[in-house]
Design a protein around this motif. Structure first.
Motif, PDB file in Angstrom:
ATOM      1  N   GLU A  77       0.868  -1.234  -0.009  1.00 32.38           N
ATOM      2  CA  GLU A  77       0.073   0.118   0.072  1.00 32.38           C
ATOM      3  C   GLU A  77       0.703   1.315  -0.170  1.00 32.38           C
ATOM      4  O   GLU A  77       1.875   1.166   0.861  1.00 32.38           O
ATOM      5  CB  GLU A  77      -0.882   0.100   1.106  1.00 32.38           C
ATOM      6  CG  GLU A  77      -1.605  -1.193   1.229  1.00 32.38           C
ATOM      7  CD  GLU A  77      -2.554  -1.277   2.575  1.00 32.38           C
ATOM      8  OE1 GLU A  77      -1.888  -0.633   3.636  1.00 32.38           O
ATOM      9  OE2 GLU A  77      -3.710  -1.757   2.510  1.00 32.38           O
ATOM     10  N   GLU A  78       0.686   2.142  -0.829  1.00 25.35           N
ATOM     11  CA  GLU A  78       1.336   3.379  -1.006  1.00 25.35           C
ATOM     12  C   GLU A  78       0.491   4.702  -0.337  1.00 25.35           C
ATOM     13  O   GLU A  78      -0.667   4.761  -0.564  1.00 25.35           O
ATOM     14  CB  GLU A  78       1.781   4.067  -2.335  1.00 25.35           C
ATOM     15  CG  GLU A  78       2.696   5.076  -2.383  1.00 25.35           C
ATOM     16  CD  GLU A  78       3.278   5.414  -3.741  1.00 25.35           C
ATOM     17  OE1 GLU A  78       3.728   6.410  -4.028  1.00 25.35           O
ATOM     18  OE2 GLU A  78       3.020   4.320  -4.517  1.00 25.35           O
ATOM     19  N   ARG A  79       0.900   5.291   0.600  1.00 23.83           N
ATOM     20  CA  ARG A  79       0.537   6.386   1.313  1.00 23.83           C
ATOM     21  C   ARG A  79       1.374   7.315   1.645  1.00 23.83           C
ATOM     22  O   ARG A  79       2.513   7.252   2.342  1.00 23.83           O
ATOM     23  CB  ARG A  79      -0.239   5.923   2.730  1.00 23.83           C
ATOM     24  CG  ARG A  79      -1.223   5.066   2.577  1.00 23.83           C
ATOM     25  CD  ARG A  79      -1.993   4.734   3.948  1.00 23.83           C
ATOM     26  NE  ARG A  79      -2.818   3.618   3.804  1.00 23.83           N
ATOM     27  CZ  ARG A  79      -3.336   3.172   4.860  1.00 23.83           C
ATOM     28  NH1 ARG A  79      -2.926   3.345   6.136  1.00 23.83           N
ATOM     29  NH2 ARG A  79      -4.514   2.075   4.849  1.00 23.83           N
ATOM     30  N   ARG A  80       1.063   8.396   0.917  1.00 19.38           N
ATOM     31  CA  ARG A  80       1.980   9.596   1.049  1.00 19.38           C
ATOM     32  C   ARG A  80       3.424   9.700   0.755  1.00 19.38           C
ATOM     33  O   ARG A  80       4.186   9.804   1.486  1.00 19.38           O
ATOM     34  CB  ARG A  80       1.741  10.345   2.599  1.00 19.38           C
ATOM     35  CG  ARG A  80       0.513  10.657   2.950  1.00 19.38           C
ATOM     36  CD  ARG A  80       0.448  11.257   4.549  1.00 19.38           C
ATOM     37  NE  ARG A  80      -0.998  11.207   4.916  1.00 19.38           N
ATOM     38  CZ  ARG A  80      -1.267  11.289   6.308  1.00 19.38           C
ATOM     39  NH1 ARG A  80      -0.314  11.120   7.018  1.00 19.38           N
ATOM     40  NH2 ARG A  80      -2.391  11.157   6.649  1.00 19.38           N
ATOM     41  N   CYS A 118       4.197  -2.549   3.474  1.00 17.92           N
ATOM     42  CA  CYS A 118       3.752  -4.008   2.908  1.00 17.92           C
ATOM     43  C   CYS A 118       2.977  -4.839   4.236  1.00 17.92           C
ATOM     44  O   CYS A 118       3.708  -4.521   5.429  1.00 17.92           O
ATOM     45  CB  CYS A 118       4.912  -4.622   2.523  1.00 17.92           C
ATOM     46  SG  CYS A 118       5.784  -4.127   1.155  1.00 17.92           S
ATOM     47  N   ARG A 119       2.274  -5.560   3.906  1.00 14.73           N
ATOM     48  CA  ARG A 119       1.613  -6.604   5.146  1.00 14.73           C
ATOM     49  C   ARG A 119       1.189  -7.875   4.374  1.00 14.73           C
ATOM     50  O   ARG A 119       1.054  -7.826   2.987  1.00 14.73           O
ATOM     51  CB  ARG A 119       0.637  -5.810   5.747  1.00 14.73           C
ATOM     52  CG  ARG A 119      -0.685  -5.675   4.969  1.00 14.73           C
ATOM     53  CD  ARG A 119      -1.518  -4.589   5.528  1.00 14.73           C
ATOM     54  NE  ARG A 119      -2.704  -4.289   4.828  1.00 14.73           N
ATOM     55  CZ  ARG A 119      -3.846  -5.029   4.647  1.00 14.73           C
ATOM     56  NH1 ARG A 119      -4.109  -6.272   5.052  1.00 14.73           N
ATOM     57  NH2 ARG A 119      -4.835  -4.454   3.702  1.00 14.73           N
ATOM     58  N   ILE A 120       1.140  -8.726   5.139  1.00 15.77           N
ATOM     59  CA  ILE A 120       0.781 -10.132   4.603  1.00 15.77           C
ATOM     60  C   ILE A 120      -0.511 -10.440   4.727  1.00 15.77           C
ATOM     61  O   ILE A 120      -1.158 -10.199   6.016  1.00 15.77           O
ATOM     62  CB  ILE A 120       1.591 -11.259   5.099  1.00 15.77           C
ATOM     63  CG1 ILE A 120       3.163 -11.126   4.655  1.00 15.77           C
ATOM     64  CG2 ILE A 120       1.237 -12.635   4.897  1.00 15.77           C
ATOM     65  CD1 ILE A 120       4.249 -12.094   5.003  1.00 15.77           C
ATOM     66  N   VAL A 121      -1.561 -10.726   4.176  1.00 12.35           N
ATOM     67  CA  VAL A 121      -2.907 -10.946   4.272  1.00 12.35           C
ATOM     68  C   VAL A 121      -2.937 -12.576   4.317  1.00 12.35           C
ATOM     69  O   VAL A 121      -2.416 -13.194   3.303  1.00 12.35           O
ATOM     70  CB  VAL A 121      -3.610 -10.384   3.118  1.00 12.35           C
ATOM     71  CG1 VAL A 121      -5.152 -10.579   3.330  1.00 12.35           C
ATOM     72  CG2 VAL A 121      -3.606  -8.933   3.371  1.00 12.35           C
TER      73      VAL A 121
END
Length: 121
Positions: free
Chosen positions: A91-94, A99-102
């Protein structure tokens, strides 16, 4: 609460322990056996390895392992083991990329049950 709900609640609290300053509980499950999803997981892993950024994925997974949130699965098919499929999300924010694992608790093979189907609500 019904007798069944009281039993589920008891089964949730009974194995409660504290390990290395973490609360550990077992998720109550229905009285069914785990489906064998080892082959499904091997296929998903091969697909995942083709698509992912190995550095980001490895960093996230090692962090989960160090924290004790996951454990390394043995490289063999075992009874009463459900291998939980997962993938990496970026996810890109600002201007920062996180990164995260789902994990997919609803994944199932063919007509077999998923982990979500096996666990009590």
């Amino acid at each position: 609460m019904s007798i069944r709900e009281l039993k589920i609640l008891h089964d949730f609290h009974a194995p409660y322990s504290i390990e290395q300053q973490r609360r550990v509980v077992r998720l109550p499950r229905k009285d069914v056996t785990f489906p064998n999803n080892f082959q499904n997981i091997e296929r998903r892993l091969a697909s995942l390895e083709k698509r992912l950024d190995k550095n980001d994925y490895e960093e996230q997974m090692l962090d989960y392992i160090r924290k004790g949130h996951v454990e390394v699965a043995l490289d063999e098919d075992q009874e009463e083991t459900f291998y939980l499929p997962h993938h990496l999300i970026k996810e890109e924010r600002r201007g920062n990329v996180k990164c995260r694992i789902v994990f997919y608790g609803s994944s199932h093979e063919g007509n077999a049950r998923s982990l979500n189907d096996i666990l009590e609500v």
